[in-house]
Motif scaffolding. Structure first.
Motif, short mmCIF file in Angstrom:
data_model
loop_
_atom_site.label_atom_id
_atom_site.label_comp_id
_atom_site.label_asym_id
_atom_site.label_seq_id
_atom_site.Cartn_x
_atom_site.Cartn_y
_atom_site.Cartn_z
N LEU A 1 -19.60 10.25 -0.07
CA LEU A 1 -19.09 9.52 -1.22
C LEU A 1 -18.93 8.03 -0.93
N CYS A 2 -19.10 7.26 -2.00
CA CYS A 2 -19.10 5.80 -1.93
C CYS A 2 -17.86 5.24 -2.63
N ASP A 3 -16.88 4.87 -1.83
CA ASP A 3 -15.64 4.26 -2.32
C ASP A 3 -15.83 2.75 -2.35
N PHE A 4 -16.94 2.35 -2.99
CA PHE A 4 -17.41 0.97 -2.91
C PHE A 4 -16.71 0.03 -3.89
N TRP A 5 -16.60 0.46 -5.16
CA TRP A 5 -16.01 -0.44 -6.15
C TRP A 5 -15.21 0.32 -7.16
N PRO A 6 -13.99 -0.07 -7.49
CA PRO A 6 -13.26 -1.12 -6.80
C PRO A 6 -13.13 -0.79 -5.30
N HIS A 7 -13.35 -1.80 -4.51
CA HIS A 7 -13.49 -1.64 -3.06
C HIS A 7 -12.33 -0.88 -2.44
N GLY A 8 -12.66 0.32 -1.91
CA GLY A 8 -11.66 1.12 -1.19
C GLY A 8 -10.54 1.67 -2.05
N GLN A 9 -10.76 1.78 -3.35
CA GLN A 9 -9.68 2.22 -4.24
C GLN A 9 -9.14 3.60 -3.89
N VAL A 10 -10.03 4.54 -3.57
CA VAL A 10 -9.57 5.89 -3.24
C VAL A 10 -8.85 5.88 -1.89
N ALA A 11 -9.38 5.16 -0.92
CA ALA A 11 -8.69 5.04 0.37
C ALA A 11 -7.30 4.43 0.18
N ARG A 12 -7.18 3.49 -0.73
CA ARG A 12 -5.87 2.91 -1.02
C ARG A 12 -4.94 3.96 -1.63
N GLN A 13 -5.46 4.77 -2.56
CA GLN A 13 -4.65 5.82 -3.18
C GLN A 13 -4.14 6.82 -2.14
N GLN B 1 0.84 -1.19 0.00
CA GLN B 1 0.00 0.00 0.00
C GLN B 1 0.88 1.24 0.00
N PRO B 2 0.48 2.26 -0.75
CA PRO B 2 1.26 3.50 -0.71
C PRO B 2 1.21 4.13 0.68
N HIS B 3 2.20 4.97 0.97
CA HIS B 3 2.20 5.66 2.27
C HIS B 3 0.98 6.57 2.36
N MET B 4 0.60 6.86 3.58
CA MET B 4 -0.48 7.82 3.77
C MET B 4 -0.04 9.16 3.22
N VAL B 5 -0.95 9.84 2.53
CA VAL B 5 -0.62 11.16 1.99
C VAL B 5 -0.19 12.08 3.12
N ARG B 6 0.68 13.02 2.77
CA ARG B 6 1.21 13.97 3.74
C ARG B 6 1.10 15.37 3.17
N PRO B 7 1.10 16.38 4.03
CA PRO B 7 1.10 17.75 3.53
C PRO B 7 2.24 17.95 2.52
N GLY B 8 1.89 18.59 1.41
CA GLY B 8 2.84 18.81 0.33
C GLY B 8 2.67 17.84 -0.83
N ASP B 9 2.03 16.68 -0.57
CA ASP B 9 1.77 15.71 -1.65
C ASP B 9 0.67 16.24 -2.57
N ASP B 10 0.76 15.86 -3.84
CA ASP B 10 -0.36 16.11 -4.75
C ASP B 10 -1.50 15.19 -4.34
N ALA B 11 -2.72 15.71 -4.35
CA ALA B 11 -3.88 14.90 -3.99
C ALA B 11 -4.20 13.94 -5.14
N PRO B 12 -4.28 12.64 -4.85
CA PRO B 12 -4.71 11.71 -5.90
C PRO B 12 -6.11 12.09 -6.37
N THR B 13 -6.28 12.14 -7.67
CA THR B 13 -7.57 12.54 -8.21
C THR B 13 -8.52 11.35 -8.21
N PHE B 14 -9.80 11.64 -8.16
CA PHE B 14 -10.81 10.58 -8.16
C PHE B 14 -12.16 11.16 -8.55
N ALA B 15 -13.07 10.27 -8.89
CA ALA B 15 -14.48 10.62 -9.11
C ALA B 15 -15.29 9.48 -8.51
N LEU B 16 -16.20 9.82 -7.59
CA LEU B 16 -17.04 8.82 -6.91
C LEU B 16 -18.48 9.30 -6.87
#
Length: 157
Positions: free
Chosen positions: A97-109, A4-19
């Motif tokens: 928002l529903c990070d349902f499928w793929p299950h938890g994909q945004v939380a993983r990002q 799993q990638p590291h938890m995002v930290r201040p200064g990181d680019d926010a992973p983009t998503f649409a849910l």
């Protein structure tokens, strides 16, 4: 096994998503460039702590608006589940928002998916208007994050 990638930290680019949210409306992070976004992660709908956390977003909606911040709830639950829960809690304005499928994909990002549990950490992540992480904090699962801490941070920014 993929790490799993590291938890995002201040200064990181926010992973983009649409849910999809509880109204089956798509929320796209890119469409909110130019605004601050609070991603308030909660493990699962229909739990006491998660309900209090999401209600705090709804109750402080006008404060967030005055701070040019869009508050968003997010978990791995499905759209029908979130729709019923939002109705039960009388949440009318806050997107859940529903990070349902793929299950938890945004939380993983964002590096906060709990593989052992199948849901995300309880966390607040603030994304600045330029789509950069400016705040990221994980809280104990059986707790309610202090919304005033988030509001205080936003007021200082």
């Amino acid at each position: 096994m993929e790490s799993q990638p590291h938890m995002v930290r201040p200064g990181d680019d926010a992973p983009t998503f649409a849910l999809k949210d509880q109204k089956n409306t798509t929320f796209s992070l890119l469409e909110h460039a130019g605004e601050r976004v609070l991603l308030s992660y909660h493990p699962l709908a229909w739990t006491e702590y998660c309900a209090a956390q999401m209600l705090s977003l709804e109750e402080k909606r006008s404060v967030f608006s005055s701070l040019d911040t869009v508050p968003i709830g997010i978990s791995v639950d499905s759209v029908p589940c979130k729709a019923a829960w939002a109705d039960h809690l009388k949440i009318r304005h806050t997107p859940l928002l529903c990070d349902f499928w793929p299950h938890g994909q945004v939380a993983r990002q964002y590096g906060i998916f709990r593989d052992a549990n199948g849901f995300s950490e309880r966390a607040n992540i603030i994304i600045d208007s330029d789509q950069t992480i400016i705040f990221a904090k994980v809280y104990p699962v059986h707790s309610v994050p202090d919304i005033d801490e988030i509001i205080g941070f936003l007021k200082k920014e």
